[in-house]
Design a protein around this motif. Structure first.
Motif, mmCIF file in Angstrom:
data_model
loop_
_atom_site.group_PDB
_atom_site.id
_atom_site.type_symbol
_atom_site.label_atom_id
_atom_site.label_comp_id
_atom_site.label_asym_id
_atom_site.label_seq_id
_atom_site.Cartn_x
_atom_site.Cartn_y
_atom_site.Cartn_z
ATOM 1 N N UNK D 126 0.865 -1.196 0.000
ATOM 2 C CA UNK D 126 0.000 0.000 0.000
ATOM 3 C C UNK D 126 0.893 1.235 0.000
ATOM 4 N N UNK D 127 0.467 2.335 -0.641
ATOM 5 C CA UNK D 127 1.370 3.504 -0.833
ATOM 6 C C UNK D 127 1.926 3.952 0.522
ATOM 7 N N UNK D 128 1.001 4.177 1.487
ATOM 8 C CA UNK D 128 1.528 4.867 2.694
ATOM 9 C C UNK D 128 2.352 3.905 3.537
ATOM 10 N N UNK D 129 2.200 2.584 3.275
ATOM 11 C CA UNK D 129 2.815 1.647 4.235
ATOM 12 C C UNK D 129 4.299 1.472 3.934
ATOM 13 N N UNK D 130 5.045 1.179 4.994
ATOM 14 C CA UNK D 130 6.499 0.985 4.828
ATOM 15 C C UNK D 130 6.738 -0.368 4.196
ATOM 16 N N UNK D 131 5.981 -1.328 4.660
ATOM 17 C CA UNK D 131 6.308 -2.670 4.106
ATOM 18 C C UNK D 131 5.025 -3.268 3.519
ATOM 19 N N UNK D 132 5.178 -4.373 2.795
ATOM 20 C CA UNK D 132 4.000 -5.016 2.148
ATOM 21 C C UNK D 132 3.141 -5.654 3.243
ATOM 22 N N UNK D 133 1.941 -5.816 2.940
ATOM 23 C CA UNK D 133 1.055 -6.507 3.932
ATOM 24 C C UNK D 133 0.008 -7.299 3.128
ATOM 25 N N UNK D 134 -0.588 -8.189 3.867
ATOM 26 C CA UNK D 134 -1.661 -8.960 3.172
ATOM 27 C C UNK D 134 -2.870 -9.070 4.082
ATOM 28 N N UNK D 135 -3.999 -9.423 3.529
ATOM 29 C CA UNK D 135 -5.235 -9.397 4.317
ATOM 30 C C UNK D 135 -5.926 -10.759 4.196
ATOM 31 N N UNK D 136 -6.628 -11.087 5.292
ATOM 32 C CA UNK D 136 -7.403 -12.358 5.270
ATOM 33 C C UNK D 136 -8.856 -12.000 5.675
ATOM 34 N N UNK D 137 -9.803 -12.282 4.796
ATOM 35 C CA UNK D 137 -11.211 -11.943 5.128
ATOM 36 C C UNK D 137 -11.930 -13.241 5.519
ATOM 37 N N UNK D 138 -12.583 -13.174 6.688
ATOM 38 C CA UNK D 138 -13.332 -14.385 7.122
ATOM 39 C C UNK D 138 -14.838 -14.041 7.143
ATOM 40 N N UNK D 139 -15.632 -14.873 6.500
ATOM 41 C CA UNK D 139 -17.110 -14.648 6.485
ATOM 42 C C UNK D 139 -17.749 -15.718 7.363
ATOM 43 N N UNK D 140 -18.611 -15.270 8.279
ATOM 44 C CA UNK D 140 -19.313 -16.299 9.061
ATOM 45 C C UNK D 140 -20.768 -15.847 9.229
ATOM 46 N N UNK D 141 -21.577 -16.761 9.716
ATOM 47 C CA UNK D 141 -23.014 -16.427 9.782
ATOM 48 C C UNK D 141 -23.241 -15.404 10.868
ATOM 49 N N UNK D 142 -24.221 -14.547 10.676
ATOM 50 C CA UNK D 142 -24.502 -13.493 11.658
ATOM 51 C C UNK D 142 -25.296 -14.068 12.820
ATOM 52 N N UNK D 143 -25.616 -13.215 13.794
ATOM 53 C CA UNK D 143 -26.378 -13.681 14.975
ATOM 54 C C UNK D 143 -27.791 -14.053 14.510
ATOM 55 N N UNK D 144 -28.387 -13.137 13.752
ATOM 56 C CA UNK D 144 -29.778 -13.405 13.321
ATOM 57 C C UNK D 144 -29.758 -14.289 12.071
ATOM 58 N N UNK D 145 -30.828 -14.934 11.881
ATOM 59 C CA UNK D 145 -30.930 -15.803 10.679
ATOM 60 C C UNK D 145 -30.849 -14.912 9.443
ATOM 61 N N UNK D 146 -30.114 -15.333 8.449
ATOM 62 C CA UNK D 146 -30.086 -14.590 7.195
ATOM 63 C C UNK D 146 -29.103 -13.413 7.253
ATOM 64 N N UNK D 147 -28.373 -13.259 8.364
ATOM 65 C CA UNK D 147 -27.323 -12.193 8.416
ATOM 66 C C UNK D 147 -25.959 -12.846 8.312
ATOM 67 N N UNK D 148 -24.932 -12.038 7.987
ATOM 68 C CA UNK D 148 -23.561 -12.602 7.997
ATOM 69 C C UNK D 148 -22.598 -11.514 8.502
#
Lengths: 372, 110, 839, 330, 274
Positions: D126-148
């Motif tokens: 990323x431009x402002x960052x000093x070093x490279x970085x990476x991201x991990x996105x985790x999707x899980x079910x929400x509290x209510x039915x039909x949410x995430x």
């Protein structure tokens, strides 16, 4: 309140209602020569009893069984007889014999001179068209789709041809044509078949129309009206189907055009005339080059078989009006009121004389002359 | 007197069970399968839950307390083959005298 | 090329759930797919019919499915339909998969058009035209407008039977249900062609011939055709009659089970007779039923006519196949939501685990209907699966309220407003017991009655019950001689069957009756002339020649009225002879028989009952009343029935009671009797009372001789007037009231006819009737008018029409009647109406 | 009129008898007798918990399907320094949107595991960052039915780069990506594509439900760790018109009085729970709401009237209040 | 024409939310048919809105409470057809069962002392089948326990009906019919309390039919399983209550032709007084 109004407003523009007649400029004078009453005419069974002409005499029959021979010149009745049976098909003529069909399924041979009954043979179905004779065999077509060959002398059955009859048909059958030893007949399954009159063998079979559509109504393809034979060309038309020109010897279709007719075809002046159920009279060129002219002023007036007389074509509508259109361009040229609740029977033309047999039994002779 | 109440009270006959005749019973032969016996005698109306191999063809007709007719025939099988027939119409094949005594038809005195 | 699916992505979904798309896809994550598999999944997705367009592509290893959902139908509206209701059309469409909320497809549109056309063609409207129009709506929905031009119904113009020599065309036309347009056709629609009707007609034509000997009759072909304008239909039937056959020999074969002559009794076909298919079929039916009664429920009897070659003679062979003797395994009841199982089961004449008998089962069904708790009882005997000789018997009943809890409100002309709380329950709480608590009050009668009967006290139908009642009637209100009766009492009753349809009944009753004769009580009740209570002095006043009366000389207290002043009544009234309070204990024995096919509104069978009520010796009054009541139904045609009803009554005193007590008299006229006459007005009249004239004296002499205003200070005193030694007597002028008599003769003949629009004939009955009847008295008092001994030409006749309709409140009846020979004294009443009381 | 309508009376109310219908064992037949004829033509299948509510039977109302009266589809939630995106769509629908987010942002996706619901990017500078970085996105079910819920983890390219750290190295980068992702999802709502794998892998039946304890008392079962559950319960109570008077986190108890619908004109989504139009029977009643952790990722929430409560809490009202609270926890 | 007295026609554009609120108010005030009408309106106007499914469920509830049981079943069937895999579909099955269970009882019938096992049992069979659908498909459903309890009750009721009929046939004197009804219970209604009476009926029937060895076997089973059954005395043999020459009658009964103080016929009925 919609339901209440629903009752009174008439069927708004029912598309198939008969068209109102409009005045025309009379170019032709139609003079009534004479008129003779023949019994109760066509009766109630939607029969099509047709008079027949032999030389100077006209033979006509009525549904309750009366047969009359009438002198063409002055309309004098030569003889009159009452066959004690209802009549449904007639009047066939050959030589000195007349052929009639009874509503109880008999074919009767009657002497042309006196009206005396010679023989009667029982068939299975109603005989709705005039039986035809050629001296040694008599052909009768019955309403249950059969064609019967009988011995002209004894009336004894020679052969039977059976065609499959669809569930629903148009009332009536076509009139068989006997030309020498070949017979031609149109059937309710939309086909025209040629037979060897003596043996009943099938010479050829041509399909005039194919029944399609879903309900029984849409699948009706009767060949009901009278066919026209000129030379080697046979013209036939079917209901909800086509008008077809057939090579009579080879049984090959020459040309065909879409039409829905139940009253039959005629030919004259190089044209083939047919009236569609929607009331248009069309003239197709006999050589198959297509439509010569079309006259649709008489929409849905249930026109009878177009009959060429002198240089015009005559039709009768459901209210009994006799219309004349020109053979050249189909223009309406004359009109007269024949009455009698219309005239289903085919008309007979000789020169400029026209003989119309109205449904209530009047045989009227007209003379058609061009106005100066 | 067994009449419950008024003299001449109309009571219907109570008929129970299978009707068997000597002539039918005589058709039984030892060793016949259950299906064959069932075909000859018909379905037994008494088929005990705990004794599947024994069929009882009992017939009674009573009017109130008077017994008008009572006949019985017991058929026992051993693993699907007929072994014994006993009762009022013992067939010849099972040692019954050819003309078995007629069922007691005499109703008990009313 | 192929690739392995790592994931499947669906785009474009609006309403369809993703789950159903994934389920429809033949491929899944992890499969390797090629071109062919992709096309297959597109096809299978398309097959769901939910999508207009499906495109399947690839995004790396992800299978991308882009769908365009088909619009759903938001509404369907139909105009122009009159003959067929819109709901019926919509139902038809729903059948073709077209309804609001469904997915809209072009193909279903044609399907819809064809469906509607078919419905109209079926009704004989051959030239009906249907146009449809599809309008897009927001949110991917469409609305469909259907414009219908129903055209006219094709009417039958001509029916022709070809080949009939033996019977004429008209004769045959009578058999046909289809008719050419006649003047009634607008109403009966018999000139509307339908395929079913035609097949039915052809069948009846065939059986018409087969029943008259034409064994080999056959219909070769039939043609149905329409006129070119599709408004008329023409029907032709081509037949071959064949020869007429007579029966040569008749014999039975197969396993007869019963002795031959038993079965031969049912043979309707006999030698020399003309062959008739009808007789053969009914013979088969009777024999099968007879075998059914013997327990052969699956018996089959087939009659086979064998033609002897070349002759017109046929040999009848009846082949009997009894099948196996059948037994009943279980009997079940359905529809008895309120009635207990044993109330139905005790009516059974067929037992479980017993030989089946067709007649016992049918008898049981009729007995259920005769109970009156059910409007209909049907039975089926399905075979028990796996056993060819076991059947189950399944009854299905339809309960009807056989009484009501709660107030009942009735109006009758004779009784005025009938208010009452009655709990007349024939099937109390479904236990089959009859309980009646009636608290009725009307203009002339207050009735409090509690009755309880258990028709099945024992299993065989011995019934036991009791009732207690209090009734006070003031008959002056309802044009009967003015007196009031107050009766209370109770009775124990028993009954038991002596035959399948006959019962004997006994009842031991005790009743206390008190009669109070009104002031103007008629002579037959209280001798006349009589003194009025409340008038206790008399005076002598001589009439002057100018007609006025002389002044009163003296007022004399009644007690010392010389006896001879009174005129001696010729005949003593009833109360004079017997007193006015009677404690009677009566025994009633009755015989009743009923084979009616229904508890209420029966249409077949007979019912008779004879009862003798005797007030036993030792009661205050000793009299007896004999009563016969009977009715019989004759079916005249399939829907018309003739009902004859009769009632006879005779009563008389015995021992020291000279005549039937007047309050027990029979009355006639009005509902349930001779309609057209006011109720209870026929027969003997009472003679009005004669009273000693009273008058107020104008002036009087007090004891010490000076004139004084008689009547004292507070009011006018009354006194009797006498003349030359006799008290004057004047007769009341009010018209004589009906008094009834001790002989009743009554009857009526009713012709029950179906009202055209009514289908449920168990709820409504209409009848033309002729009523006849009158009341006579064997001991007419000399002065009684309209009183005759039994004399046939004094019977009154009336004719009219009546309708009964069972409503929620109970039967409502009204009748219009015209008396034919009303006597001078009879009061006529043409229109009569009552609610809450049947006739 | 005990005699008539009481328990033994003539007109006894029989509608509860079915609860006492006995279910007996099959009879034993002595061995020398046949017993094959014994069968059951009306077999009664077993049930998971055959426990029956003891109170009088009432026809149950259909439980409400999806709560969430709020309208916006995407919201970012924070608890302490942890934050995540709550999306009102099923995981199956969110998954493809995350993929298309990375694709549109030109961020290369290194590893995808749809079954576990995780997506990892490659190393990016990323431009402002000093070093490279990476991201991990985790999707899980929400509290209510039909949410995430979407959790983002950020890792700098330093030190042990093979496995992911417990929490993000650089929190600003994490929330920056979080914002971008939330924005992207928010404006691509509507005809969002559905991924089959994600749809089937992560069942979307919600982590919250109402159960009945052995004593017949109903309670809320919540599949969240204690601290997360404690926080969302607090917010949920406020949204359910409870006023929290006091709280004791260590013993897991909220003291709250129920205010009831304050007569705001358009009745709340849940007003169907309270019978009468006028004052709600439980309005103004103090309650003790206790949170008990069953294990480290499951809690049970009980509702009891406080000692000084005046109105008794019937079963119906407890059920209604719990359903109200359940609807507002997410 | 006169507008029909329909629901005050909600303005066409009222939003989905308002109609749903409207329906909730009717439901809360137990105004069942108005609730149904507004729910149906909601469904037809917003067939795919977010309340549609919920409205369909609540229509079932409203119909049931309005004692319109056929309509409730119809609505439930429709929900099941439209949403076969819906998480709340068990509620629809359950309500179908309840509707069949209450059948056409009205408000009073739960108090009337009528004994259901005497009445038409087809209704009980239908209810059993409907509940069976729920319990066998969704054993974990919150409604399963209640449904199962009702199924047990229904099964016992059907068994009791058989015994009642057997008692009638003993009174009628059709002993084989009674025996077979008893046997039907023993063979088909295992696990129902009526089996004890079924065995007693079989034993009594066999004795009356003279089939003593069959009676002996049945008595052995009865004594083994139900030692304290009223027809079993302490040392395990059978107390027969019916004899072939009818019931003992006291002299008054005989004197009055059996019309007064008749002997009460014995009943096989060991139902515990609930």
């Amino acid at each position: 309140c919609s339901t209440v109004q629903g009752w009174f407003e008439s069927d708004d523009e029912d598309p198939t209602a008969p068209v109102k007649l409009v005045d025309i400029e009379e170019k032709v004078k139609i003079r009534k020569l004479w008129s003779v009453g023949v019994g109760n005419g066509q009766g109630k069974g939607l029969y099509k009893l047709q008079p027949v002409m032999d030389g100077n005499t006209l033979y006509a029959a009525s549904a309750e069984g009366e047969v009359k021979a009438i002198d063409r010149n002055r309309g004098k009745t030569l003889w009159k007889t009452d066959l004690d049976t209802g009549l449904s098909g007639g009047v066939g003529h050959y030589g000195d014999a007349l052929f009639l069909g009874s509503s109880d399924g008999f074919v009767l041979k009657v002497s042309a001179d006196s009206g005396e009954l010679l023989w009667s043979t029982r068939l299975q179905g109603e005989v709705l068209a005039p039986p035809q004779g050629n001296g040694n065999v008599v052909i009768a077509q019955t309403y249950d789709g059969k064609l019967q060959g009988l011995d002209a002398e004894t009336g004894e059955k020679l052969w039977t041809y059976d065609s499959d009859v669809p569930v629903l048909t148009i009332r009536g059958t076509s009139t068989p044509i006997l030309n020498g030893n070949t017979a031609y007949a149109g059937f309710a399954n939309g086909r025209v078949v040629a037979f060897d009159a003596q043996t009943g063998g099938v010479l050829w079979e041509v399909r005039v129309a194919i029944s399609q559509g879903r309900s029984e109504i849409e699948r009706i393809v009767d060949v009901d009206g009278r066919m026209a034979l000129i030379g080697n060309e046979l013209y036939a038309a079917s209901y909800q189907g086509r008008v077809v020109a057939i090579d009579a010897t080879a049984g090959r279709k020459i040309w065909q055009k879409d039409v829905s007719s139940f009253s039959g075809v005629s030919q004259g002046f190089g044209n083939v005339y047919v009236t569609d159920e929607d009331g248009t009279i069309s003239a197709y060129l006999r050589n198959g080059q297509g439509l010569r002219w079309e006259q649709d002023a008489l929409g849905y007036r249930e026109l009878s078989r177009p009959t060429p007389v002198s240089s015009y074509v005559a039709v009768v509508d459901l209210e009994g009006y006799l219309h004349l259109v020109s053979q050249v361009d189909g223009e309406l040229v004359g009109r007269a009121k024949a009455g009698g609740g219309g005239a289903r029977a085919d008309m007979i033309a000789d020169g400029n004389l026209l003989y119309v047999f109205t449904n209530n039994g009047n045989l009227i002779a007209y003379e058609i002359t061009a106005r100066s | 007197c067994s009449a419950v109440g008024f003299p001449g009270v109309y009571r219907i006959d109570v008929e129970q069970g299978n009707i068997i005749t000597q002539e039918i019973a005589d058709q039984l032969q030892p060793g016949m399968s259950k299906r064959q016996v069932r075909f000859i005698l018909g379905t037994p109306l008494v088929e005990d839950t705990f004794n599947r191999d024994r069929w009882d063809y009992v017939y009674t007709r009573r009017n109130g307390l008077d017994v008008l007719a009572e006949e019985r025939l017991t058929v026992t099988f051993k693993d699907d083959s007929l072994v014994d027939v006993s009762g009022d119409y013992t067939p010849a094949a099972f040692g019954g005298s050819p003309e078995a005594e007629t069922s007691q038809d005499a109703g008990a005195a009313s | 090329e192929t690739f392995q699916i790592s994931d499947i992505r669906v785009e474009g979904l609006q309403r369809i759930s993703a789950g159903s798309v994934f389920a429809a896809l033949p491929v899944g994550v992890g499969d390797t797919v090629d071109e062919y598999a992709i096309r297959a999944s597109a096809r299978s997705l398309f097959a769901t019919g939910n999508f207009d367009d499906i495109r399947i592509g690839r995004d790396g290893n992800v299978l991308v499915v882009v769908v365009a959902e088909r619009p759903s139908i938001s509404e369907i509206n139909i105009e122009g339909n009159k003959a067929i209701e819109t709901e019926a059309l919509l139902d038809g469409l729903k059948g073709a998969g077209l309804a609001v909320g469904q997915v809209f497809q072009r193909s279903t549109l044609e399907g819809m058009q064809m469906e509607l056309q078919r419905q109209y063609v079926q009704q004989g409207r051959y030239d009906a035209a249907i146009e449809t129009e599809v309008l897009p709506e927001p949110r991917n929905r469409v609305s469909i407008n259907i414009d219908v031009d129903e055209g006219t119904v094709a009417a039958i113009k001509h029916i022709n039977v070809v080949g009939n020599e033996v019977f004429s065309d008209d004769e045959l036309e009578e058999i046909f249900e289809l008719r050419t347009t006649g003047w009634l056709s607008f109403f009966t629609n018999d000139d509307k062609y339908s395929k079913e009707k035609l097949t039915g007609d052809l069948e009846s034509l065939t059986s018409y011939y087969m029943d008259r000997g034409y064994l080999q009759f056959r219909i070769d072909s039939t043609q149905v055709s329409v006129s070119p304008n599709k408004e008329e239909v023409y029907i032709t039937a081509n037949v071959t009659e064949g020869d007429k056959f007579t029966v040569g020999s008749v014999d039975l074969s197969g396993d007869l089970v019963l002795p031959e002559e038993d079965l031969r009794r049912f043979l309707l076909v006999a030698e020399g007779q003309t062959f008739s298919q009808q007789l053969v079929t009914s013979t088969e039916e009777y024999m099968t039923r007879r075998l059914g009664n013997e327990g052969y429920n699956f018996a089959k009897v087939t009659g086979i006519p064998e033609v002897e070659e070349g002759s017109n003679v046929v040999a009848m062979k009846f082949f009997v196949d009894p099948g196996k003797r059948t037994y009943v395994r279980r009997i079940t009841f359905k529809g008895n939501l309120k009635t207990a199982d044993d109330v139905l089961r005790r009516e059974m004449r067929q037992m479980e685990s017993a030989p089946a008998s067709a007649s016992a089962i049918e008898q049981s069904r009729v007995r259920l209907e005769r109970l009156g708790y059910f409007s209909r009882a049907t039975v089926e005997t399905p075979q028990v699966p796996g056993h060819d000789d076991l059947i189950d018997v399944e009854f299905e009943v339809e309960e009807q309220s056989s009484g009501s809890i709660g107030a009942s409100f009735g109006y009758a002309q004779d009784a005025g407003l009938i208010l009452g709380l009655n709990l007349q329950q024939d099937n109390f709480m479904g236990t089959g017991k009859r309980v009646g608590i009636n608290l009725n009050s009307s203009r002339y009668q207050d009735l409090y009655n509690f009755s309880y009967t258990n028709p099945y006290f024992t299993e065989d139908g011995v019934s036991r019950g009791f009732n207690v009642f209090y009734r006070s009637t003031d008959l002056s209100e309802v044009n009967v001689a003015s007196y009031t009766t107050d009766t209370f009492g109770g009775a124990l009753n028993f009954g038991y069957p002596i035959k399948e349809t006959q019962r004997l009944g006994f009842s031991f009753g005790l009743s206390d009756t008190e009669i109070t004769a009104g002031r103007f009580a008629v002579q037959e009740i209280k001798a006349s002339p009589r003194l009025l209570d409340g008038v206790d002095d008399w005076f002598e006043s001589t009439q002057q020649d100018d007609g006025s009366f002389s002044d009163v000389e003296s007022i004399i207290p009644i007690e010392d009225l010389p006896f001879e002043q009174l005129t001696i009544p010729e005949e003593p009234g009833f109360l004079d002879e017997n007193g006015d309070n009677f404690l009677n204990w009566t025994i009633t024995s009755s015989w009743s028989q009923s084979t009616l096919n229904r508890g209420r509104m029966a249409t077949r069978g007979t019912a008779n009952s004879v009862s003798l009520e005797v007030a036993m010796p030792g009661s205050d009054l000793e009299f007896y009343k004999l009563n016969y009541r009977g009715e019989i139904y004759f079916p005249v045609t399939a829907t018309w029935t003739l009902r004859l009803r009769g009632e006879l009554g005779y009563g008389d005193g015995y021992g020291d009671t000279t005549e039937l007590p007047f309050y027990e008299h029979f009355f006639a006229g009005g509902f349930g009797s001779v309609r057209g006459f006011e109720s209870n007005t026929l027969g003997p009249r009472s003679t009005a009372a004669e009273l000693y004239t009273t008058r107020q004296p104008v002036t009087g002499i007090d004891e010490d001789g000076n004139a004084v205003e008689v009547g004292g200070p507070n009011g006018r005193e009354f006194g009797y007037v006498s003349r030359d030694g006799k008290l004057l007597v004047e007769t009341l002028r009010d018209d004589p009231d009906p008094f009834g008599g001790n002989v009743l003769i009554e009857g009526s003949a009713e012709l029950l006819f179906p009202l055209p629009f009514i289908k449920d004939r168990s709820k409504l009955r209409s009848a033309f009737f002729v009523d006849v009847g009158n009341v006579f008295n064997t001991k007419c008092a000399s002065s009684q008018i309209n009183c005759f001994d039994v004399d046939a030409d004094e019977l009154r006749y009336s004719v009219g029409v009546g309708v009964t309709w069972i409503t929620g409140f109970g039967p409502m009846t009204f009748s219009l009647a015209k008396p034919l020979n009303a006597g001078p004294e009879d009061e006529e009443e043409a229109f009569q109406f009552t609610l809450g009381r049947g006739f | 009129c005990g005699y008539l309508f009481g328990d033994q009376g003539v007109f006894r109310d029989k509608s509860e008898d079915y609860k006492k219908a006995p279910d007996m064992p099959v009879i034993t037949v002595p061995e020398h007798k046949d017993s094959d004829a014994l069968q059951e033509i009306y077999p009664v299948p077993p049930v998971e918990n055959a426990l029956l509510a003891t109170e009088e039977f009432e026809v149950p109302r259909p439980t409400p399907l999806a709560a969430g009266a709020e309208d916006e589809i995407v919201r970012i939630q924070r608890l302490g320094e942890e934050s995540w995106i709550l999306v009102a769509e099923a995981p199956g629908q969110v998954w493809p949107q995350v993929r298309s987010f990375f694709a549109s942002a030109g961020i290369p996706v290194a590893r995808v595991d749809a079954r576990a619901g995780t997506m990892e990017t490659g190393w990016l500078a990323l431009e402002s960052a000093a070093m490279a970085s990476r991201f991990k996105v985790r999707i899980e079910q929400g509290v209510q039915r039909g949410n995430s819920e979407l959790h983002v983890l950020q890792q700098n390219q330093v030190g042990d780069v093979d496995n992911w750290p417990g929490s993000s190295d650089n929190v600003e980068q994490e929330s920056e990506i979080l914002q971008a992702l939330a924005q992207y999802i928010a404006n691509s709502a509507g005809t969002a594509p559905v991924s089959m794998v994600a749809e089937q892998a992560i069942n979307a039946s919600g982590k919250i439900s109402i159960q009945e304890s052995s004593t017949g008392e109903s309670y809320i079962q919540l599949a969240l760790p204690f601290d997360r559950a404690w926080a969302s319960l607090g917010r949920g109570l406020e949204k359910s018109t409870f006023e929290i008077t006091d709280r004791d986190r260590s013993s897991g108890i909220y003291y709250a009085t129920f205010l009831g619908p304050q007569g705001e004109d358009d009745d709340g989504w849940f007003d169907w729970l309270f019978d009468s139009e006028e004052e709600h029977p439980q309005a103004g009643q103090p309650f003790i709401v206790s949170v008990k952790a069953d294990d480290e990722s499951n809690v049970a929430i009980f509702l009891k009237p406080a000692a000084e409560a005046t109105a008794p809490l019937e079963k119906r009202d407890r059920q209604a209040l719990l359903t109200l609270i359940k609807g507002n926890i997410n | 024409c006169a507008g029909n007295d329909e629901l005050p026609d909600i303005a066409a554009d009222t939003g989905e939310q308002q109609i749903y609120e409207e329906a909730q108010r009717y439901l809360r005030s137990s105004n069942w048919d108005l609730a149904v009408r507004s729910l149906q309106l909601l469904e037809s106007r917003y067939p795919f809105g977010k309340y549609a499914e919920q409205a369909q469920l609540e229509i079932i509830y409203a119909h049931y409470n309005g004692y319109e049981h056929e309509a409730a079943v119809e609505a439930a069937d429709r929900f099941i057809r439209l949403h076969p895999a819906h998480p709340n579909v068990d509620y629809a099955y359950y309500m179908k069962g309840l509707a069949a269970y209450t059948g056409n009882d009205d408000i009073f019938s739960r108090f009337l002392p009528t004994d259901e096992s005497e009445r038409d049992v087809t209704q009980a069979k239908e209810a059993f089948a409907e509940f069976n659908q729920l319990v066998s498909r969704y054993p974990a459903s919150p409604y399963a326990p209640d449904a199962r309890a009702r199924m047990v009750h229904l099964r016992n009721l059907l068994a009791r009906h058989e015994i009642l009929v057997a008692n009638y046939y003993f009174r009628r004197g059709a002993y084989m019919a009674a025996t077979n009804r008893g046997r039907y219970v023993v063979e088909n209604f295992q696990r129902s309390p009526a089996v004890a009476d079924g065995l007693a009926v079989m034993a009594q029937g066999y004795i009356l039919l003279g089939l003593d060895d069959l009676a002996k076997d049945t008595i052995e089973v009865l004594a083994l399983n139900y030692p304290n059954h009223p027809n079993i005395d302490k040392n395990g043999n059978f107390k027969s209550v019916y004899t072939l020459d009818g019931l003992q009658r006291n002299w008054i009964n005989k004197a009055t032709f059996g019309l007064f103080f008749p002997p009460t016929p014995p009943q096989f009925d060991t139902r515990p007084k609930l």
